[in-house]
Design a protein around this motif. Structure first.
Motif, PDB file in Angstrom:
ATOM      1  N   SER A  84       0.834  -1.212   0.000  1.00  0.00           N
ATOM      2  CA  SER A  84       0.000   0.000   0.000  1.00  0.00           C
ATOM      3  C   SER A  84       0.862   1.251   0.000  1.00  0.00           C
ATOM      4  O   SER A  84       0.529   2.252  -0.662  1.00  0.00           O
ATOM      5  CB  SER A  84      -0.944  -0.013   1.206  1.00  0.00           C
TER       6      SER A  84
ATOM      7  N   ASN B  37     -11.897   2.089   7.252  1.00  0.00           N
ATOM      8  CA  ASN B  37     -11.296   3.082   6.370  1.00  0.00           C
ATOM      9  C   ASN B  37     -12.034   4.403   6.572  1.00  0.00           C
ATOM     10  O   ASN B  37     -13.225   4.515   6.272  1.00  0.00           O
ATOM     11  CB  ASN B  37     -11.411   2.602   4.916  1.00  0.00           C
ATOM     12  N   LYS B  38     -11.320   5.394   7.075  1.00  0.00           N
ATOM     13  CA  LYS B  38     -11.940   6.689   7.378  1.00  0.00           C
ATOM     14  C   LYS B  38     -12.315   7.455   6.109  1.00  0.00           C
ATOM     15  O   LYS B  38     -13.267   8.246   6.112  1.00  0.00           O
ATOM     16  CB  LYS B  38     -10.978   7.529   8.230  1.00  0.00           C
ATOM     17  N   SER B  39     -11.572   7.216   5.029  1.00  0.00           N
ATOM     18  CA  SER B  39     -11.778   8.029   3.821  1.00  0.00           C
ATOM     19  C   SER B  39     -11.859   7.163   2.554  1.00  0.00           C
ATOM     20  O   SER B  39     -11.023   7.281   1.663  1.00  0.00           O
ATOM     21  CB  SER B  39     -10.632   9.029   3.682  1.00  0.00           C
ATOM     22  N   PRO B  40     -12.838   6.251   2.477  1.00  0.00           N
ATOM     23  CA  PRO B  40     -12.945   5.389   1.293  1.00  0.00           C
ATOM     24  C   PRO B  40     -13.378   6.165   0.045  1.00  0.00           C
ATOM     25  O   PRO B  40     -14.135   7.131   0.140  1.00  0.00           O
ATOM     26  CB  PRO B  40     -14.019   4.365   1.696  1.00  0.00           C
TER      27      PRO B  40
ATOM     28  N   ASN C  32      -8.844  -1.474   0.214  1.00  0.00           N
ATOM     29  CA  ASN C  32     -10.130  -2.140   0.415  1.00  0.00           C
ATOM     30  C   ASN C  32      -9.894  -3.543   0.933  1.00  0.00           C
ATOM     31  O   ASN C  32      -9.153  -4.335   0.329  1.00  0.00           O
ATOM     32  CB  ASN C  32     -10.917  -2.180  -0.895  1.00  0.00           C
TER      33      ASN C  32
ATOM     34  N   ASP D  48      -5.203   6.665   8.219  1.00  0.00           N
ATOM     35  CA  ASP D  48      -6.636   6.958   8.105  1.00  0.00           C
ATOM     36  C   ASP D  48      -7.409   5.857   7.386  1.00  0.00           C
ATOM     37  O   ASP D  48      -8.626   5.750   7.527  1.00  0.00           O
ATOM     38  CB  ASP D  48      -6.856   8.281   7.369  1.00  0.00           C
ATOM     39  N   LYS D  49      -6.708   5.033   6.626  1.00  0.00           N
ATOM     40  CA  LYS D  49      -7.365   3.959   5.883  1.00  0.00           C
ATOM     41  C   LYS D  49      -7.229   2.608   6.588  1.00  0.00           C
ATOM     42  O   LYS D  49      -7.662   1.584   6.072  1.00  0.00           O
ATOM     43  CB  LYS D  49      -6.793   3.883   4.462  1.00  0.00           C
TER      44      LYS D  49
ATOM     45  N   ASP E 287      -6.608   4.046  -2.823  1.00  0.00           N
ATOM     46  CA  ASP E 287      -7.444   3.549  -1.731  1.00  0.00           C
ATOM     47  C   ASP E 287      -7.017   2.141  -1.336  1.00  0.00           C
ATOM     48  O   ASP E 287      -6.291   1.450  -2.065  1.00  0.00           O
ATOM     49  CB  ASP E 287      -8.918   3.547  -2.125  1.00  0.00           C
TER      50      ASP E 287
END
Length: 270
Positions: free
Chosen positions: A29, A58-61, A46, A124-125, A44
């Protein structure tokens, strides 16, 4: 079509390979994130079809659709080191990609030094749930450890010793003894060998939990304890990792990397 998004997918199986550990996933990642930031592409992570999604969010998908039956594991990998040749071969692969959103599994080592902006994006993810945070508090209290006042000794003894969970052989104990820190710092011991954990608790400053760790690649319910261990490491002041692999172990390395914790790796000869 112009490539607009790259998504690193963590799932139980891939079209051309089996699942890897989530240390491998985090490593890849960072590579993809660096590539995306440099080329102005959205990135992103997933992991919704894997059991880790029960305990991580995941805070910001981003918004996109995924065909999970057609996710490929990117080959070849560069586990030992990122070479210029590997990077340019990856760029060539990207230039032949005819999709707006590329979804795949990628585990390769980042080419560039990781900075705080990258750490914060990945952090954040990959956020632990309240259930995980509560368990960390319980475990630290049980072990008599305080946040940011202990170090971690992460031992990955390897497949050779997996059958010696109760009584590890003397040769393994001798190898571990040669790299043990000699200071009086409190250490949380995380290991893939229960016998070694029990052995080390003879030292008063070495603490461990009597739990069975499940490799996240196995996608079993026991992955809860593995994730708790991962995020417990992020509460430490330093991490020492020992493994039979030259590249170390991504599990502790990327806990240290994401949370900017001092990290040392030793190789245990097999």
């Amino acid at each position: 079509k112009q490539l607009k998004k790259i998504v690193n997918i963590y799932q139980p199986t891939y079209k051309n390979h089996y699942c890897q550990g989530f240390g491998d996933y985090l490593r890849g990642s960072f590579f993809l994130l660096q590539f995306c930031l440099y080329n102005n592409i959205e990135f992103d992570m997933n992991y919704q079809t894997h059991n880790i999604s029960k305990y991580i969010k995941n805070k910001s998908p981003l918004k996109y659709s995924i065909d999970h039956k057609n996710i490929n594991y990117y080959h070849p990998d560069n586990i030992d080191k990122s070479s210029v040749k590997f990077y340019f071969e990856f760029i060539q692969f990207m230039n032949h990609t005819s999709t707006n959103t590329l979804c795949m599994f990628f585990n390769n080592i980042p080419v560039f030094k990781i900075g705080n902006r990258q750490r914060n994006i990945i952090k954040d993810k990959f956020i632990p749930t309240e259930e995980i945070l509560k368990k960390i508090e319980e475990n630290l209290k049980l072990l008599g450890l305080e946040k940011k006042k202990f170090s971690v000794l992460h031992l990955r003894c390897g497949d050779k010793y997996m059958s010696f969970q109760e009584n590890p052989p003397k040769e393994l104990i001798n190898k571990i003894e040669t790299i043990l820190p000699k200071d009086k710092q409190s250490y949380l011991v995380i290991a893939d060998n229960g016998g070694i954990k029990k052995y080390l608790t003879k030292y008063p400053n070495f603490k461990s939990l009597d739990i069975n760790i499940t490799h996240s690649a196995q996608n079993k319910d026991g992955v809860f304890d593995t994730i708790v261990d991962f995020f417990m490491m992020t509460q430490s002041v330093s991490i020492i990792s020992c493994s039979p692999y030259l590249h170390g172990t991504g599990f502790s390395k990327y806990a240290a990397e994401i949370y900017d914790i001092p990290y040392k790796n030793f190789t245990i000869p097999v």
